[in-house]
Design a protein around this motif. Structure first.
Motif, short mmCIF file in Angstrom:
data_model
loop_
_atom_site.label_atom_id
_atom_site.label_comp_id
_atom_site.label_asym_id
_atom_site.label_seq_id
_atom_site.Cartn_x
_atom_site.Cartn_y
_atom_site.Cartn_z
N MET A 1 15.48 18.64 16.70
CA MET A 1 15.19 19.66 17.66
C MET A 1 13.68 19.79 17.79
N THR A 2 13.23 20.07 19.01
CA THR A 2 11.82 20.25 19.31
C THR A 2 11.60 21.63 19.88
N VAL A 3 10.56 22.29 19.43
CA VAL A 3 10.14 23.56 20.01
C VAL A 3 8.79 23.29 20.65
N THR A 4 8.70 23.52 21.95
CA THR A 4 7.45 23.22 22.64
C THR A 4 6.43 24.31 22.41
N SER A 5 5.18 23.91 22.32
CA SER A 5 4.07 24.83 22.12
C SER A 5 3.45 25.18 23.46
N HIS A 6 3.19 26.46 23.65
CA HIS A 6 2.62 26.94 24.91
C HIS A 6 1.98 28.28 24.64
N PRO A 7 0.78 28.52 25.17
CA PRO A 7 0.18 29.83 24.96
C PRO A 7 0.97 30.90 25.70
N GLY A 8 1.37 31.94 25.01
CA GLY A 8 2.12 33.02 25.64
C GLY A 8 3.60 32.72 25.70
N SER A 9 4.34 33.68 26.22
CA SER A 9 5.78 33.58 26.32
C SER A 9 6.18 32.92 27.63
N LEU A 10 7.11 31.98 27.55
CA LEU A 10 7.60 31.30 28.74
C LEU A 10 8.74 32.11 29.37
N THR A 11 9.00 31.83 30.64
CA THR A 11 10.02 32.55 31.39
C THR A 11 11.08 31.57 31.90
N ARG A 12 12.07 32.11 32.58
CA ARG A 12 13.11 31.28 33.18
C ARG A 12 12.52 30.31 34.20
N ALA A 13 11.53 30.76 34.96
CA ALA A 13 10.88 29.89 35.94
C ALA A 13 10.19 28.71 35.24
N ASP A 14 9.54 28.98 34.11
CA ASP A 14 8.91 27.90 33.34
C ASP A 14 9.95 26.91 32.84
N LEU A 15 11.09 27.41 32.36
CA LEU A 15 12.17 26.55 31.89
C LEU A 15 12.63 25.64 33.02
N ASP A 16 12.86 26.21 34.19
CA ASP A 16 13.30 25.40 35.33
C ASP A 16 12.28 24.33 35.70
N ALA A 17 11.00 24.65 35.59
CA ALA A 17 9.95 23.69 35.93
C ALA A 17 9.84 22.57 34.89
N LEU A 18 10.10 22.86 33.63
CA LEU A 18 9.96 21.88 32.55
C LEU A 18 11.19 21.00 32.36
N ARG A 19 12.34 21.50 32.72
CA ARG A 19 13.59 20.81 32.46
C ARG A 19 13.77 19.65 33.45
N PRO A 20 14.04 18.44 32.94
CA PRO A 20 14.27 17.32 33.86
C PRO A 20 15.60 17.48 34.59
N ALA A 21 15.71 16.84 35.74
CA ALA A 21 16.93 16.93 36.54
C ALA A 21 18.11 16.29 35.82
N GLU A 22 17.85 15.25 35.04
CA GLU A 22 18.91 14.56 34.31
C GLU A 22 18.43 14.23 32.90
N GLY A 23 19.37 13.97 32.03
CA GLY A 23 19.04 13.59 30.66
C GLY A 23 20.09 14.10 29.70
N SER A 24 20.07 13.58 28.50
CA SER A 24 21.08 13.96 27.51
C SER A 24 20.62 15.11 26.62
N GLU A 25 19.36 15.48 26.69
CA GLU A 25 18.87 16.55 25.84
C GLU A 25 19.18 17.91 26.47
N ARG A 26 19.31 18.91 25.60
CA ARG A 26 19.58 20.27 26.03
C ARG A 26 18.28 21.07 25.98
N TYR A 27 17.96 21.77 27.07
CA TYR A 27 16.78 22.61 27.16
C TYR A 27 17.23 24.07 27.22
N GLU A 28 16.73 24.87 26.28
CA GLU A 28 17.05 26.29 26.23
C GLU A 28 15.77 27.08 26.08
#
Length: 182
Positions: A1-28
């Motif tokens: 499992m990977t936890v991404t580093s980012h200054p400050g708290s991310l939001t749902r919009a950030d998740l949508d922007a970072l998540r690839p359209a396809e892939g086998s990994e789960r982004y939460e």
């Protein structure tokens, strides 16, 4: 499992922007941090498939079973994807469940065990998810937790061929060993 580093708290919009359209990994998104977990292994998938079939054969009208990856938006900074969930059809949108399911199920894997048993458990309880199941394919075992106020209490723990009997979100009986069929 990977936890991404980012200054400050991310939001749902950030998740949508970072998540690839396809892939086998789960982004939460958990409390503003992105969690990336690898695709599930053989026994993890076996449990999810068997439990999905079992739940679908017993579900009452109006109930829906979804498997990951499917977003459960609990807060602006928390979007989780339980391995399996049960909810009412009318509570879904086309893209997500914007609130608490009736049941969230996590199948324990070496990479997610601590997150599922501690962090996700706490977030689902805080969101008011009435039932939370933890399934360990390595034993095999099923731990049934039900919401009691603002925290979960153990309702049942079953191993191997011991029966699991639940009434929520609807009546169901099975054995942990039943979930390891292929």
């Amino acid at each position: 499992m990977t936890v991404t580093s980012h200054p400050g708290s991310l939001t749902r919009a950030d998740l949508d922007a970072l998540r690839p359209a396809e892939g086998s990994e789960r982004y939460e998104l958990l409390d503003g941090a992105i969690l990336v977990t690898p695709g599930p292994g053989r026994w993890h998938q076996a449990v999810v498939v068997e439990l999905t079939v079992l739940l679908r054969t017993q579900r009452p009208d109006g109930f829906v079973i979804k498997t990951a990856p499917f977003d459960v938006a609990l807060a602006e900074d928390t979007v989780l994807q339980p391995d399996l969930l049960v909810t009412r059809r009318e509570d879904l949108t086309d893209n997500e469940l914007p609130g608490a399911p009736l049941l969230a199920v996590e199948v324990l894997s070496p990479s997610t065990r601590r997150i599922d048993r501690l962090l996700k458990r706490d977030r689902f309880a805080a969101a008011g998810v009435p039932s939370y199941w933890l399934i360990d394919p390595a034993e095999p075992s099923v731990r049934v937790l039900e919401l009691d106020g603002d925290h979960y209490t153990d309702k049942q723990v079953a191993h191997g061929d011991e029966p699991v009997r639940v009434t929520a979100p609807f009546p169901l009986e099975f054995r942990p060993s039943d979930l390891l069929q292929e």
